[in-house]
Design an enzyme around this catalytic site. Structure first.
Site, short mmCIF file in Angstrom:
data_model
loop_
_atom_site.label_atom_id
_atom_site.label_comp_id
_atom_site.label_asym_id
_atom_site.label_seq_id
_atom_site.Cartn_x
_atom_site.Cartn_y
_atom_site.Cartn_z
N GLY A 17 0.75 -1.13 -0.07
CA GLY A 17 0.01 -0.03 -0.17
C GLY A 17 0.92 1.29 -0.04
O GLY A 17 0.68 2.19 -0.74
N SER A 108 -2.45 -13.82 -3.98
CA SER A 108 -1.08 -14.20 -3.64
C SER A 108 -0.72 -15.40 -4.33
O SER A 108 -1.53 -16.23 -4.43
CB SER A 108 -1.02 -14.60 -2.14
OG SER A 108 -0.01 -15.18 -1.82
N SER A 109 0.68 -15.59 -4.58
CA SER A 109 1.07 -17.09 -5.11
C SER A 109 0.97 -18.17 -4.43
O SER A 109 0.81 -19.15 -4.86
CB SER A 109 2.56 -16.70 -5.43
OG SER A 109 3.21 -16.65 -4.41
N CYS A 110 0.60 -17.97 -3.07
CA CYS A 110 0.32 -19.05 -2.05
C CYS A 110 -1.34 -19.94 -2.58
O CYS A 110 -1.42 -20.76 -2.14
CB CYS A 110 0.00 -18.69 -0.75
SG CYS A 110 0.89 -17.52 -0.01
N TYR A 137 -5.20 -18.81 4.83
CA TYR A 137 -4.63 -17.68 4.14
C TYR A 137 -4.77 -17.78 2.59
O TYR A 137 -5.30 -16.95 2.00
CB TYR A 137 -3.30 -17.35 4.54
CG TYR A 137 -2.60 -16.06 3.75
CD1 TYR A 137 -3.19 -14.60 3.90
CD2 TYR A 137 -1.75 -16.36 2.72
CE1 TYR A 137 -2.46 -13.86 3.39
CE2 TYR A 137 -1.03 -15.28 1.94
CZ TYR A 137 -1.66 -13.90 2.38
OH TYR A 137 -0.98 -12.68 1.72
N LYS A 141 -7.44 -15.84 0.09
CA LYS A 141 -7.08 -15.25 -1.16
C LYS A 141 -7.83 -15.67 -2.27
O LYS A 141 -8.19 -14.73 -3.23
CB LYS A 141 -5.44 -15.39 -1.26
CG LYS A 141 -4.71 -14.64 -0.39
CD LYS A 141 -4.32 -13.13 -0.65
CE LYS A 141 -5.19 -12.27 0.20
NZ LYS A 141 -4.90 -10.87 -0.34
N PRO A 164 0.84 -10.94 -7.23
CA PRO A 164 2.22 -10.72 -7.37
C PRO A 164 3.24 -11.68 -6.73
O PRO A 164 2.99 -12.74 -5.88
CB PRO A 164 2.60 -9.53 -6.45
CG PRO A 164 1.22 -9.50 -5.68
CD PRO A 164 0.31 -10.84 -5.98
N HIS A 179 8.54 -11.90 6.29
CA HIS A 179 8.71 -12.79 5.11
C HIS A 179 10.36 -13.06 5.34
O HIS A 179 11.09 -12.34 6.11
CB HIS A 179 8.50 -12.38 4.01
CG HIS A 179 6.94 -12.01 3.70
ND1 HIS A 179 6.11 -13.06 3.66
CD2 HIS A 179 6.27 -11.15 3.72
CE1 HIS A 179 4.63 -12.49 3.54
NE2 HIS A 179 4.91 -11.34 3.38
N ARG A 209 12.36 -18.75 -4.42
CA ARG A 209 11.30 -18.03 -4.45
C ARG A 209 11.65 -16.90 -5.63
O ARG A 209 12.91 -16.62 -5.95
CB ARG A 209 11.13 -17.31 -3.29
CG ARG A 209 10.80 -18.00 -1.98
CD ARG A 209 9.17 -18.68 -2.23
NE ARG A 209 8.85 -19.29 -1.26
CZ ARG A 209 8.61 -20.60 -1.14
NH1 ARG A 209 9.27 -21.18 -2.48
NH2 ARG A 209 8.29 -21.29 -0.34
#
Ligand SMILES: NC(=O)c1ccc[n+]([C@@H]2O[C@H](COP(=O)([O-])OP(=O)(O)OC[C@H]3O[C@@H](n4cnc5c(N)ncnc54)[C@H](OP(=O)(O)O)[C@@H]3O)[C@@H](O)[C@H]2O)c1
Length: 288
Positions: A17, A108-110, A137, A141, A164, A179, A209
C-alpha cells in the site's frame, strides 16, 4: 483514471500500500484517500460502509490484509482466514454498492497449488491441493479472486485481481510477521552485532522464490488499473528465482558475517518453488 480521480488505497501503511501511495504521488494523483487500521477497521462493516458513503471513492486498491510468515500462518490460521475474508468481503461488496469504477485486488502466489507446474500460469489456480502451512490464508485469497470474478460476471463490475511474486522493499516487516528476505537481513545483522557463532535458518534452504521489488509492483498495479479489465487473474513478477540458501549467502556476504550457517531441517520449508509465469502482463506491455 485521471489525475483528479478519487482513489482509496486500503492498507496504505503496509509494504505494498505504501509503495502504491508513493507511485500515485509521483505520478501526480492528488485525491488519494487513506485510513489507518486504527482509524477504520475494515472488518467493521458498519463503519466501513459509512466511510464509503461519505468518501465515495472512484477507484479502490485493496492492499489491506493480514499478511505474515510461515510461522505466523501456522500459529494463527483462524485469524488469517477470518480477517482476510472479512476485510475483502466488506471492501469488495461496498465497492460495488457505492459504484466504484474499478477495484484492484491483491491475490497471492500461495493460492496456486503446492505441486503446481512451474512457472505457474493463471489457469493453474484451483487445479490441486494447497500448501498446508498457509492453506487458510490461501483459501481467503482464492475467495477474494472468486468474489471479484463473481461481481464482474453478475454486475459487470470492473474488479481485477493481481497475483504478485514475493514482494520486498521499503516498509517491509522485520517482526515475527516478517517474510524470508527481511528475516534473513535481521538475523545476519543481529549476528554481526552480537558476534554470534552461527545463524540458524528455517528449513533446508532449497526452496526457490521469485523476489519482486515493491516499487516495481506498484508500477505494475497502476499499469493494470489503466490497461486491464478482464475478470481473469493476472500474474506479476520478474521471471527469476533464487533459492533461500543463495539469498542467505548473498545477505551474509553483504552483512560481512563470517560465522556458520545452520539449516534447521525440523522446520517447514513451505512450497518448493513459486515462480510465476508473467507472460500475460508482458504481452500487455509491462515489464519491471
Ligand atoms: N508481501 C508480499 O510478498 C505479498 C505477495 C503477494 C501478495 N501480497 C498481498 O498484498 C496485500 C498487501 O500485502 P503487504 O505485504 O503490503 O501487507 P502488510 O505490509 O502487512 O500491509 C497490510 C496493510 O493492511 C492493514 N490492515 C490489516 N488489517 C486491517 C484491517 N482490519 N483494517 C484496516 N487495515 C488493515 C495494515 O495496517 P496495520 O499494519 O496497522 O495493521 C497494513 O496497512 C495482501 O493482500 C497480500 O496478500 C503480498
Amino acid at each position: 483514471m485521471n489525475k483528479s480521480s478519487k482513489i482509496f488505497v486500503a492498507g496504505h501503511t503496509g509494504l505494498i500500500g505504501s509503495a502504491i501511495i508513493r507511485k500515485l504521488r509521483l505520478m501526480g494523483y492528488a485525491r488519494i484517500i487513506t485510513r489507518t487500521h486504527k482509524s477504520l477497521d475494515l472488518k467493521d462493516r458498519k463503519r466501513t460502509e459509512s466511510f464509503f458513503s461519505k468518501e465515495q471513492p472512484e477507484y479502490v486498491i485493496l492492499a489491506a490484509a493480514k499478511v505474515g510468515s510461515i510461522q505466523a500462518n501456522d500459529t494463527y490460521p483462524a485469524e488469517f482466514i477470518f480477517e482476510n475474508l472479512t476485510i475483502q468481503n466488506n471492501v469488495i461488496d461496498l465497492s460495488w454498492k457505492y459504484r466504484v469504477k474499478k477495484l484492484l485486488y491483491l491475490g497471492s502466489s500461495c493460492a496456486y497449488p503446492k505441486k503446481c507446474s512451474q512457472p505457474m500460469k493463471e489457469e493453474s489456480l484451483l487445479t490441486g491441493s494447497l500448501e498446508p502451512t498457509n492453506e487458510p490464508y490461501a483459501i481467503a485469497k482464492l475467495a477474494g479472486i472468486k468474489m471479484c470474478q463473481a461481481y464482474h460476471r453478475q454486475y459487470g463490475a470492473k474488479f481485477i485481481s493481481v497475483i504478485p511474486a514475493n514482494v520486498y522493499g521499503i516498509n517491509d516487516h522485520f517482526d515475527e510477521n516478517a517474510h524470508v528476505l527481511p528475516t534473513l537481513i535481521k538475523r545476519f545483522h543481529q549476528a554481526c552485532l552480537k558476534k554470534s557463532k552461527s545463524v540458524v535458518l528455517w528449513g533446508t534452504g532449497k526452496p526457490k522464490r521469485e523476489f519482486f521489488y515493491v516499487d516495481d509492483l506498484a508500477d505494475a498495479c497502476l499499469f493494470l488499473l489503466k490497461k486491464y479489465n478482464e475478470p481473469e487473474v493476472i500474474n506479476v513478477g520478474v521471471g527469476q528465482e533464487t533459492s533461500i540458501s543463495q539469498l542467505a549467502q548473498k545477505i551474509r556476504k553483504i552483512s560481512g558475517y563470517r560465522g556458520e550457517l545452520v539449516y534447521d531441517t525440523s522446520r517447514p520449508d513451505g512450497n518448493p518453488r513459486r515462480l510465476l509465469n508473467s507472460s500475460k502482463v508482458s504481452a500487455l506491455g509491462w515489464k519491471a
